[in-house]
Design a protein around this motif. Structure first.
Motif, PDB file in Angstrom:
ATOM      1  N   UNK A 142      47.664  15.757  19.144  1.00 14.10           N
ATOM      2  CA  UNK A 142      46.926  15.502  17.905  1.00 14.10           C
ATOM      3  C   UNK A 142      47.858  14.761  16.953  1.00 14.10           C
ATOM      4  N   UNK A 143      47.655  13.462  16.816  1.00 16.69           N
ATOM      5  CA  UNK A 143      48.569  12.604  16.065  1.00 16.69           C
ATOM      6  C   UNK A 143      48.067  12.433  14.636  1.00 16.69           C
ATOM      7  N   UNK A 144      48.981  12.616  13.667  1.00 19.20           N
ATOM      8  CA  UNK A 144      48.584  12.462  12.280  1.00 19.20           C
ATOM      9  C   UNK A 144      49.732  12.690  11.326  1.00 19.20           C
ATOM     10  N   UNK A 145      49.384  13.070  10.092  1.00 19.89           N
ATOM     11  CA  UNK A 145      50.395  13.256   9.051  1.00 19.89           C
ATOM     12  C   UNK A 145      50.110  14.526   8.263  1.00 19.89           C
ATOM     13  N   UNK A 146      51.167  15.127   7.773  1.00 15.99           N
ATOM     14  CA  UNK A 146      51.045  16.277   6.880  1.00 15.99           C
ATOM     15  C   UNK A 146      50.642  15.737   5.518  1.00 15.99           C
ATOM     16  N   UNK A 147      49.587  16.318   4.932  1.00 15.15           N
ATOM     17  CA  UNK A 147      49.056  15.774   3.682  1.00 15.15           C
ATOM     18  C   UNK A 147      49.252  16.662   2.485  1.00 15.15           C
ATOM     19  N   UNK A 148      50.075  17.707   2.599  1.00 22.17           N
ATOM     20  CA  UNK A 148      50.293  18.596   1.451  1.00 22.17           C
ATOM     21  C   UNK A 148      51.703  19.165   1.528  1.00 22.17           C
ATOM     22  N   UNK A 149      52.071  19.883   0.483  1.00 22.86           N
ATOM     23  CA  UNK A 149      53.396  20.503   0.455  1.00 22.86           C
ATOM     24  C   UNK A 149      53.485  21.627   1.479  1.00 22.86           C
ATOM     25  N   UNK A 150      54.703  21.887   1.928  1.00 25.62           N
ATOM     26  CA  UNK A 150      54.924  22.957   2.876  1.00 25.62           C
ATOM     27  C   UNK A 150      55.232  22.444   4.270  1.00 25.62           C
ATOM     28  N   UNK A 151      55.666  23.365   5.138  1.00 24.68           N
ATOM     29  CA  UNK A 151      56.048  23.009   6.497  1.00 24.68           C
ATOM     30  C   UNK A 151      55.040  23.536   7.506  1.00 24.68           C
ATOM     31  N   UNK A 152      54.820  22.728   8.549  1.00 24.34           N
ATOM     32  CA  UNK A 152      54.109  23.195   9.739  1.00 24.34           C
ATOM     33  C   UNK A 152      55.161  23.512  10.780  1.00 24.34           C
ATOM     34  N   UNK A 153      55.051  24.674  11.415  1.00 25.40           N
ATOM     35  CA  UNK A 153      56.072  25.107  12.363  1.00 25.40           C
ATOM     36  C   UNK A 153      55.448  25.483  13.692  1.00 25.40           C
ATOM     37  N   UNK A 154      56.224  25.340  14.736  1.00 27.69           N
ATOM     38  CA  UNK A 154      55.804  25.805  16.050  1.00 27.69           C
ATOM     39  C   UNK A 154      55.505  27.298  15.955  1.00 27.69           C
ATOM     40  N   UNK A 155      54.351  27.694  16.464  1.00 23.28           N
ATOM     41  CA  UNK A 155      53.932  29.094  16.387  1.00 23.28           C
ATOM     42  C   UNK A 155      52.934  29.356  15.288  1.00 23.28           C
ATOM     43  N   UNK A 156      52.765  28.401  14.360  1.00 26.49           N
ATOM     44  CA  UNK A 156      51.804  28.598  13.264  1.00 26.49           C
ATOM     45  C   UNK A 156      50.371  28.626  13.795  1.00 26.49           C
ATOM     46  N   UNK A 157      49.578  29.520  13.194  1.00 34.35           N
ATOM     47  CA  UNK A 157      48.154  29.503  13.469  1.00 34.35           C
ATOM     48  C   UNK A 157      47.476  28.490  12.551  1.00 34.35           C
ATOM     49  N   UNK A 158      46.484  27.761  13.061  1.00 35.16           N
ATOM     50  CA  UNK A 158      45.804  26.738  12.264  1.00 35.16           C
ATOM     51  C   UNK A 158      44.298  26.830  12.471  1.00 35.16           C
ATOM     52  N   UNK A 159      43.599  26.268  11.501  1.00 36.06           N
ATOM     53  CA  UNK A 159      42.150  26.105  11.603  1.00 36.06           C
ATOM     54  C   UNK A 159      41.866  24.618  11.772  1.00 36.06           C
ATOM     55  N   UNK A 160      41.042  24.263  12.736  1.00 34.26           N
ATOM     56  CA  UNK A 160      40.750  22.867  13.038  1.00 34.26           C
ATOM     57  C   UNK A 160      39.284  22.581  12.736  1.00 34.26           C
ATOM     58  N   UNK A 161      39.057  21.584  11.897  1.00 35.28           N
ATOM     59  CA  UNK A 161      37.691  21.193  11.546  1.00 35.28           C
ATOM     60  C   UNK A 161      37.481  19.735  11.954  1.00 35.28           C
ATOM     61  N   UNK A 162      36.756  19.534  13.036  1.00 37.05           N
ATOM     62  CA  UNK A 162      36.490  18.192  13.557  1.00 37.05           C
ATOM     63  C   UNK A 162      35.529  17.447  12.634  1.00 37.05           C
ATOM     64  N   UNK A 163      35.720  16.150  12.514  1.00 36.99           N
ATOM     65  CA  UNK A 163      34.767  15.308  11.775  1.00 36.99           C
ATOM     66  C   UNK A 163      33.555  15.080  12.685  1.00 36.99           C
ATOM     67  N   UNK A 164      32.637  16.034  12.654  1.00 36.41           N
ATOM     68  CA  UNK A 164      31.481  15.980  13.553  1.00 36.41           C
ATOM     69  C   UNK A 164      30.493  14.880  13.179  1.00 36.41           C
ATOM     70  N   UNK A 165      30.462  14.486  11.920  1.00 38.17           N
ATOM     71  CA  UNK A 165      29.568  13.387  11.532  1.00 38.17           C
ATOM     72  C   UNK A 165      30.016  12.090  12.209  1.00 38.17           C
TER      73      UNK A 165
END
Length: 527
Positions: A142-165
């Motif tokens: 999943x290629x992209x960019x971090x768009x807010x403050x803070x770190x994403x780390x290996x092991x983090x749980x995330x919520x994924x919302x696909x652009x279904x439209x």
């Protein structure tokens, strides 16, 4: 989840955040080309052996509503890739990165269908915009960019919302390529083989084997068949089937050279999968669109709304390409653009045959021909109408030119009589061959007749009937001391025109036809 934790969610703000992410993700293609994020053999080996990661479970990509809705999904970050190495964390200063999840609802680009985009939020609130999704050795990156403050780390749980439209638009185009493939075989024959395709949110592209351009009536039948299938509102059925059983479906066609998984996903527009497998006497492939495909599709053909051809062209020897659009907005826009050109075409009919009409037809033909977003069938019809109008213009133009020439010669004969009977060494006259004539050409025809009637006189003729002010002077040897070049030069200097020539013959013109009276006055004052 928020309800279980007794946390109130500001849904309007959340939806706005998602819209902001969608805008950010529009820069995806530029981000993708700025950095090579390919997982090559060494990187895949690290994921498999050094990191012992299971391949991404992306089976949930099919769990959605094809009208543009779907649920958020939970996932866990297993790896982060920065284009050179695997890292343990990333943030907004990390440029483009790729995330590998344990499971993913995104469709990674493959089989001619473009990738999904999505908004990802970690349990700590860090936001990540997915602009690209690619699959390597079973791992979805999943290629992209971090768009807010803070770190994403290996092991983090995330919520994924696909652009279904966005995916819904892609699905319309993907299912439409299946229907198009069926329509092509119906019109051009079973020899048509798919050679490639591309389906994104804006359009569909389909390459196929065919050794000559498709005729206009064939294109119309192809577009008609596609729209008939859409209007019939066929249910789109899909199911994974054992490869040997799937290949046994009567009339089933597979893409030449393609390697299919076992089991393989069968997509049928209309017939039920059970019927395909049980009924061996019906040639299903010749009656409906039935293909092996792992892509995402609409649930019903009516969701495609309308199919409009935009282009048909050759891309290689024996390979043709069709480009088309689907969906209410794209299809209607393609037709409206054509109707806009039709209005211009109607305006062209009002022009008088001649240079002005020819110029208008040429400009309109160029505009229509270069427009890649207009209905192909309507475009070809308009180009045919423009060609017919051009023929009318040419014919009328020839007849009109003959009339102009007749009037110019008639004027020359009359002016010749006046010149012969006039006193002095010079004669100045005006030629009016009719509105829209070629002033310079008409002067040439007229002056020859004047010169024959008055062989020893210096002659200067003017004309502004064609929309310019043109002059032509002729000085015979008998008119000693006079110069056509000098004569026309004085006139042109006075009215701001340009010209040239020699002592015996000179010419010139000015763009402003209203300069005629002034030019006439200066000409008569010579020498």
């Amino acid at each position: 989840m928020a309800e279980e934790q007794k946390i109130e969610v500001d849904m309007p703000a959340f939806d706005q955040k998602f819209l902001d992410f969608r805008e950010l993700s529009k820069g995806g293609p530029n981000l993708r080309t700025s950095k090579d994020m390919t997982l090559k053999a060494n990187e895949c080996d690290k994921l498999i052996n050094a990191m012992s990661l299971k391949i991404t479970d992306d089976s949930m990509k099919y769990d959605w509503e094809s009208k543009g809705e779907g649920s958020e999904r939970k996932a866990k970050i297993l790896a982060i890739y920065d284009g050179q190495a695997f890292i343990t964390s990333c943030n907004s200063s990390s440029d483009v990165v790729g995330l590998v999840f344990d499971q993913s609802p995104l469709y990674a680009e493959q089989g001619g269908q473009t990738f999904d985009k999505a908004a990802v939020t970690s349990s700590s609130g860090v936001e990540f915009a997915v602009n690209d999704a690619q699959k390597y050795a079973g791992y979805v990156l999943h290629v992209g960019v971090v768009g807010s403050a803070g770190d994403l780390k290996v092991g983090d749980g995330v919520t994924v919302r696909v652009d279904f439209e966005r995916r819904a638009l892609i699905a319309k185009n993907h299912t439409a390529t299946h229907i198009l493939n069926y329509a092509l075989r119906q019109v051009l024959g079973e020899k048509v083989d798919q050679k490639g395709s591309l389906c994104d949110a804006e359009k569909l592209r389909f390459d196929f084997a065919h050794n000559k351009p498709i005729e206009g009536d064939e294109l119309k039948r192809i577009e008609d068949i596609c729209n008939q299938q859409i209007q019939k509102a066929h249910t789109v059925h899909f199911r994974e089937v054992a490869l040997d059983k799937a290949k046994a479906i009567t009339g089933m066609r597979a893409v030449f050279g393609e390697t299919y998984p076992d089991p393989v996903r069968v997509v049928s527009v209309g017939p039920k999968i059970d019927d395909l497998l049980s009924d061996k006497s019906t040639s299903w492939g010749s009656q409906s669109s039935i293909e092996f495909c792992g892509g995402t599709h609409v649930a019903n053909a009516s969701e495609i709304y309308k199919f409009v051809l935009l282009a048909e062209e050759g891309v290689a020897k024996g390979i043709r390409r069709i480009v088309a659009v689907t969906g209410a907005q794209a299809a209607v826009e393609a037709v409206l653009r054509a109707k806009s050109f039709s209005s211009d075409l109607e305006a062209a009919v009002g022009y008088r045959p001649g240079a002005q009409m020819d110029r208008f037809i040429g400009e309109l033909r160029t505009s229509v021909g270069q427009d890649k977003e207009v209905s192909l069938l309507m475009k070809r019809e308009m180009l045919g109408q423009l060609d017919a109008l051009k023929e009318v213009s040419i014919k009328a133009g020839k007849e009109q030119t003959k009339e102009f020439e007749r009037k110019a010669k008639e004027a020359g004969e009359q002016l010749g009589k006046e010149a012969a009977s006039s006193s002095g060494k010079t004669f100045v006259g005006v030629v009016d061959a009719g509105a829209g004539c070629d002033d310079a050409k008409m002067l040439g025809l007229a002056i020859e007749l004047v010169a024959k009637a008055a062989t020893e006189k210096a002659i200067l003729l003017l004309s502004n009937a064609g929309g310019k002010c043109a002059i032509l002077a002729l000085v015979p040897k008998a008119a000693s001391g006079l110069s056509a070049k000098e004569w026309t030069g004085k006139v042109l200097d006075a009215i701001g025109g340009k010209g040239g020539g020699k002592d015996d013959r000179a010419m010139g013109q000015v763009q402003d036809p209203s300069k005629l009276d002034e030019a006439l006055k200066i000409a008569k004052a010579y020498p």
